[in-house]
Design an enzyme around this catalytic site. Structure first.
Site, PDB file in Angstrom:
ATOM      1  N   GLY A 125       0.837  -1.196   0.000  1.00 50.02           N
ATOM      2  CA  GLY A 125       0.000   0.000   0.000  1.00 50.02           C
ATOM      3  C   GLY A 125       0.869   1.241   0.000  1.00 50.02           C
TER       4      GLY A 125
ATOM      5  CD  GLN B 212       3.350   5.748   2.916  1.00 47.33           C
ATOM      6  OE1 GLN B 212       2.415   5.219   2.340  1.00 47.33           O
ATOM      7  NE2 GLN B 212       4.281   5.053   3.544  1.00 47.33           N
TER       8      GLN B 212
ATOM      9  CB  CYS C   3       5.008   2.100   7.788  1.00 51.97           C
ATOM     10  SG  CYS C   3       4.521   3.620   6.953  1.00 51.97           S
ATOM     11  CG  LEU C   4       6.631   1.041   1.815  1.00 52.37           C
ATOM     12  CD1 LEU C   4       6.050   1.323   0.438  1.00 52.37           C
ATOM     13  CD2 LEU C   4       7.776   0.033   1.712  1.00 52.37           C
TER      14      LEU C   4
ATOM     15  CG  HIS D 100      -0.798   1.124   7.332  1.00 53.98           C
ATOM     16  ND1 HIS D 100       0.162   0.679   8.218  1.00 53.98           N
ATOM     17  CD2 HIS D 100      -0.131   1.905   6.443  1.00 53.98           C
ATOM     18  CE1 HIS D 100       1.332   1.170   7.881  1.00 53.98           C
ATOM     19  NE2 HIS D 100       1.193   1.921   6.805  1.00 53.98           N
ATOM     20  CD  GLU D 101      -1.495   2.461   2.798  1.00 56.44           C
ATOM     21  OE1 GLU D 101      -1.038   3.616   2.835  1.00 56.44           O
ATOM     22  OE2 GLU D 101      -0.770   1.454   2.891  1.00 56.44           O
TER      23      GLU D 101
ATOM     24  CG  HIS E 243       0.125   6.676   5.754  1.00 57.56           C
ATOM     25  ND1 HIS E 243       1.267   7.141   6.375  1.00 57.56           N
ATOM     26  CD2 HIS E 243       0.371   5.360   5.486  1.00 57.56           C
ATOM     27  CE1 HIS E 243       2.148   6.159   6.479  1.00 57.56           C
ATOM     28  NE2 HIS E 243       1.628   5.056   5.955  1.00 57.56           N
TER      29      HIS E 243
HETATM   30  O1  GNR Z   1       3.996  -2.587   2.640  1.00 57.95           O
HETATM   31  C1  GNR Z   1       3.280  -2.450   3.632  1.00 57.95           C
HETATM   32  N1  GNR Z   1       2.913  -3.543   4.354  1.00 57.95           N
HETATM   33  C2  GNR Z   1       1.960  -3.520   5.342  1.00 57.95           C
HETATM   34  C3  GNR Z   1       1.848  -4.631   6.175  1.00 57.95           C
HETATM   35  C4  GNR Z   1       0.887  -4.681   7.154  1.00 57.95           C
HETATM   36  C5  GNR Z   1       0.035  -3.606   7.326  1.00 57.95           C
HETATM   37  C6  GNR Z   1       0.139  -2.491   6.532  1.00 57.95           C
HETATM   38  C7  GNR Z   1       1.079  -2.448   5.533  1.00 57.95           C
HETATM   39  S1  GNR Z   1       1.183  -1.059   4.503  1.00 57.95           S
HETATM   40  C8  GNR Z   1       2.871  -1.092   4.074  1.00 57.95           C
HETATM   41  C9  GNR Z   1       3.186  -0.034   3.041  1.00 57.95           C
HETATM   42  C10 GNR Z   1       2.928   1.339   3.630  1.00 57.95           C
HETATM   43  O2  GNR Z   1       3.686   1.906   4.365  1.00 57.95           O
HETATM   44  N2  GNR Z   1       1.788   1.903   3.348  1.00 57.95           N
HETATM   45  O3  GNR Z   1       1.468   3.093   3.858  1.00 57.95           O
HETATM   46 NI    NI Z   2       2.551   3.155   5.765  1.00 57.23          NI
END
Ligand code: GNR
Ligand code: NI
Length: 174
Positions: free
Chosen positions: A46, A51, A94-95, A136-137, A140
């Site tokens: 995601g 980001q 999270c990236l 999660h997104e 953000h």
């Molecule tokens: O790559 C991602 N893996 C992930 C694993 C578990 C829950 C959420 C994520 S999102 C993350 C990529 C990211 O930072 N998205 O904002």
């Molecule tokens: Ni993230």
């Protein structure tokens, strides 16, 4: 499609609230294409526009497995209208927080509305990894990171390590 640089925590941009998009046009589709390329090459499942430094409410997601056909999902102005009472725990990464992972508890299922790549309004019911990733997104888009759900001690430790990594990288460049 152009791969963009991913912003790493701590950075004040990641704490800002992204704004609603008025329309889906070719410029926005180009941004979504760039986000998808950036996400695939990271690799991640995601990515929110913030980001890559763009404070707009747009997200790309692909939770398909390595050996499966790619299934990209583009979410413009995503909005959760129902969260299940039952919760589930997933290991999240999270990236923007490279190298750190933690188990986070969230609603196991959620329903959302969004605008798709073609500007069409849609609804989606998500569960499992997809539900986790969507939440999660959307966090953000509101300036929230998964480390905000950890104890202050754990969160501060992670931020301290990320700060040091940034300093070390600057040292190599200078
Ligand atoms: O790559 C991602 N893996 C992930 C694993 C578990 C829950 C959420 C994520 S999102 C993350 C990529 C990211 O930072 N998205 O904002
Ligand atoms: Ni993230």
């Amino acid at each position: 499609m152009v791969k963009r640089k991913i912003i790493i925590e701590p950075d004040p941009i990641l704490r800002k609230k992204s704004s609603i998009l008025e329309k889906v046009d070719d410029e926005l589709r180009e941004l979504m294409d760039d986000m998808l390329e950036t996400m695939y090459s990271a690799p991640g499942i995601g990515l929110a526009a913030v980001q890559i430094g763009i404070l707009k409410r747009v997200v790309v997601i692909d939770v398909s497995k390595k050996d499966e056909k790619k299934k990209p999902l583009f979410l413009v102005n995503p909005s959760i209208n129902h969260k299940s009472k039952n919760l589930s725990v997933h290991e999240e990464g999270c990236l923007s927080i490279p190298g750190h992972f933690a188990e986070i508890e969230r609603p196991a299922e959620c329903n959302l509305t969004y605008i798709d790549y073609d500007g069409k309004k849609r609804e989606l019911q998500a569960k499992g990894l997809m539900a986790t990733c969507i939440q999660h997104e959307i966090d953000h888009l509101n300036g929230v990171l998964f480390i905000d759900y950890l104890s202050k001690l754990k969160k501060d430790m992670i931020i301290k390590k990320l700060k040091k990594q940034k300093k070390d990288i600057d040292q190599v460049i200078l």
